[in-house]
Design an enzyme around this catalytic site. Structure first.
Site, short mmCIF file in Angstrom:
data_model
loop_
_atom_site.label_atom_id
_atom_site.label_comp_id
_atom_site.label_asym_id
_atom_site.label_seq_id
_atom_site.Cartn_x
_atom_site.Cartn_y
_atom_site.Cartn_z
CD GLN A 143 -5.38 -10.32 -1.58
OE1 GLN A 143 -5.56 -10.77 -1.98
NE2 GLN A 143 -4.46 -10.40 -1.40
NE ARG A 197 -1.46 -19.82 3.17
CZ ARG A 197 -1.20 -19.20 3.47
NH1 ARG A 197 -2.31 -17.75 3.74
NH2 ARG A 197 -0.44 -18.92 2.18
CB SER A 209 -11.35 -10.66 0.39
OG SER A 209 -10.41 -10.18 -0.66
CG ASP A 231 -2.00 -14.52 5.49
OD1 ASP A 231 -3.12 -14.85 4.36
OD2 ASP A 231 -1.55 -12.46 5.09
NE ARG A 287 -4.25 -2.44 2.11
CZ ARG A 287 -3.79 -3.83 2.21
NH1 ARG A 287 -2.79 -4.93 2.08
NH2 ARG A 287 -5.13 -4.06 1.73
NE ARG A 320 -4.16 -16.23 -3.94
CZ ARG A 320 -3.96 -15.25 -2.88
NH1 ARG A 320 -2.41 -15.44 -3.24
NH2 ARG A 320 -4.44 -15.07 -2.14
C1 S3P Z 1 -4.24 -9.31 2.17
C2 S3P Z 1 -5.37 -9.80 2.33
C3 S3P Z 1 -5.92 -10.87 2.33
C4 S3P Z 1 -4.50 -11.75 2.78
C5 S3P Z 1 -3.20 -11.55 2.02
C6 S3P Z 1 -2.69 -10.06 2.33
C7 S3P Z 1 -4.20 -7.55 1.60
O1 S3P Z 1 -5.99 -11.52 2.12
O2 S3P Z 1 -4.92 -13.39 2.80
O3 S3P Z 1 -1.82 -11.82 2.58
O4 S3P Z 1 -2.94 -7.20 2.52
O5 S3P Z 1 -5.23 -6.85 1.79
P1 S3P Z 1 -7.84 -11.87 1.54
O6 S3P Z 1 -8.24 -10.53 1.14
O7 S3P Z 1 -8.32 -12.57 0.38
O8 S3P Z 1 -8.12 -12.15 2.10
#
Ligand code: S3P
Length: 440
Positions: A174, A355, A172, A324, A31, A127
């Site tokens: 992300q 996982r 999520s 994680d 970020r 993915r």
């Molecule tokens: C992350 C969000 C998580 C995490 C990943 C990093 C991020 O993923 O598992 O290692 O930096 O926003 P998800 O958004 O798929 O939960």
């Protein structure tokens, strides 16, 4: 990451002792690079994770016009292009193993008039990207993806993009961050409804760079509104150590008799700290000291001492704050007294590897008692006895699986061989040297 696999053997070598630091937080590092690349003027980043995932983000941003350089003092200096100012990349953006780079950059580019192709390694290419394709399409971006909504994928962004109001169907960070980053350059207000809170680094950092953000609540869900066509001001940032990396030496100390390990300068943002709460519930001796705030994120020094752990039922609602950390928690559970039950972990099946399957298979190979269910693992621990070990574990290009079984090797009777440790460099360069230093 196209090299041939690099196996490595891990075995018990007595108590772990000492004080270490772990590399910078991966989520925050991505970020920081992205926002600094949009701020006009010089930003400085100290403590950036120099792992392959973050370097993939840096390379992509450079290919789109950001000026990014690492000084000999280890400080990264960036000159951004302004919100909306990224340029058309000349070649495909190679994302390696990094889901975060891919999904966040897709968001960032969705509101630029840019066409970009994203490629990744075998793990990343499996993915799901549909979770970002859907909301970004509503904002006007257009996608041609591989079957099942995977990489390689080409997107055409739209400028001006359409601001949306969107309820996150999956917990999520992300996906949330992709939409917020797209919203930065969309006219008007882009609004998110987040029924299950996830890591909030994007919100904290966007506010720190001067974006106008409103956080609220609606029917028990968190809401986030970002005002678009923002102007970001350059920042000097210090990035805390990654709690997801600190988890490995800390859990190793809990499991190996006679150990006492301190990890200094660890991020303890409550949206990331679920593992520490769960371990304490299991009887772990974990002490936080020197709690402070660095760059808008809470930080502490954490000390772990060997502890007799007991199995628990892990409440599913804590999962997003330790998403994680389940691989290493499963290892801890395999040495606890009694049964540990985890549920609600379907998301673990779409991480760098599946996982649940990868951890169940590896733990069984080294003699742990594990039942794999659709949404979690049930583990009957040894009650502080070492695991039998004596097997090679397949890590399926998953850095956290590799590091989890390295720790398991330290608490096993016979050697545990990791089939490939190369992926460790995506998030934790120097991991093996750090572990070695603690048992010296
Ligand atoms: C992350 C969000 C998580 C995490 C990943 C990093 C991020 O993923 O598992 O290692 O930096 O926003 P998800 O958004 O798929 O939960």
């Amino acid at each position: 990451m196209s090299e041939s696999p690099l196996p490595h053997a891990f075995s018990a070598s007595g108590p772990l002792r000492g004080s270490v630091r772990v590399p910078g937080d991966k989520s925050i590092s991505h970020r920081a690079l992205m926002l600094a690349s949009l701020a006009i003027g010089e930003s400085r980043i100290e403590g950036l994770l120099e792992g392959e995932d973050v370097l993939a983000t840096a390379a992509a941003l450079r290919a789109m016009g950001a000026d990014i350089a690492r000084g000999e003092d280890g400080v990264w200096r960036l000159h951004g292009v302004g919100v909306g100012g990224l340029l058309q990349p000349e070649t495909a953006l190679a994302m390696g193993n990094s889901g975060t780079s891919t999904r966040l950059l897709m968001g960032l580019l969705a509101s630029h008039a840019i066409t970009a192709t994203f490629t990744g390694d075998a793990s990343l290419s499996r993915r799901p990207m549909g979770r970002v394709i859907e909301p970004l399409s509503l904002m006007g971006a257009d996608f041609t993806a591989s079957p099942g909504g995977t990489l390689p994928l080409t997107m055409r962004g739209l400028c001006p993009a359409v601001p949306i109001s969107y309820r996150l169907p999956v917990a999520s960070a992300q996906v949330k961050s992709a939409i917020l980053l797209a919203g930065l350059n969309a006219p008007g207000v882009t609004r998110l409804i987040e029924p299950v809170p996830t890591r909030d680094h994007s919100e904290r950092m966007l506010a720190g760079f001067g974006a106008k953000l409103e956080i609220g609540e609606e029917d028990g869900a968190r809401t986030i509104a970002i005002h678009g066509e923002a102007e970001l001001k350059p920042q000097a940032l210090a990035i805390p150590g990654d709690p997801s990396s600190a988890a490995f030496p800390l859990v190793a100390a809990l499991l190996v008799p006679g150990s006492e390990v301190t990890v200094e300068n660890v991020g303890v943002n409550p949206t990331r700290a679920g593992l520490f709460a769960v371990l304490r519930e299991m009887g772990a001796n974990l002490v936080f000291a020197n709690e402070r705030e660095i760059g808008g994120e809470p930080v502490a020094d954490i000390t772990a001492r060997h502890s007799a752990l007991i199995g628990i039922e892990v409440p599913p609602d804590i999962a997003p704050s330790m998403i994680d950390e389940f691989p290493i928690l499963f290892v801890a559970a395999a040495l606890a007294q009694g049964r540990t039950v985890t549920r609600g972990l379907e998301e673990l099946r779409v991480k760098e590897s599946d996982r649940l399957a990868t951890m169940a298979e590896g733990l069984r190979a080294i003699g742990a008692r594990v039942e794999e269910r659709a949404d979690g693992l049930v583990i009957d621990g040894t009650g502080s006895e070492v695991l039998p070990g004596g097997a090679t574990v397949a890590t399926h290009l998953d850095h956290r699986v590799a590091m989890s079984f390295a720790v398991a090797g330290l608490a096993s009777r016979a050697i545990v061989t990791i089939d490939d440790t190369i992926p460790v460099a995506t998030s934790f360069p120097g991991f093996e040297a750090m572990l070695g230093g603690l048992s010296a």
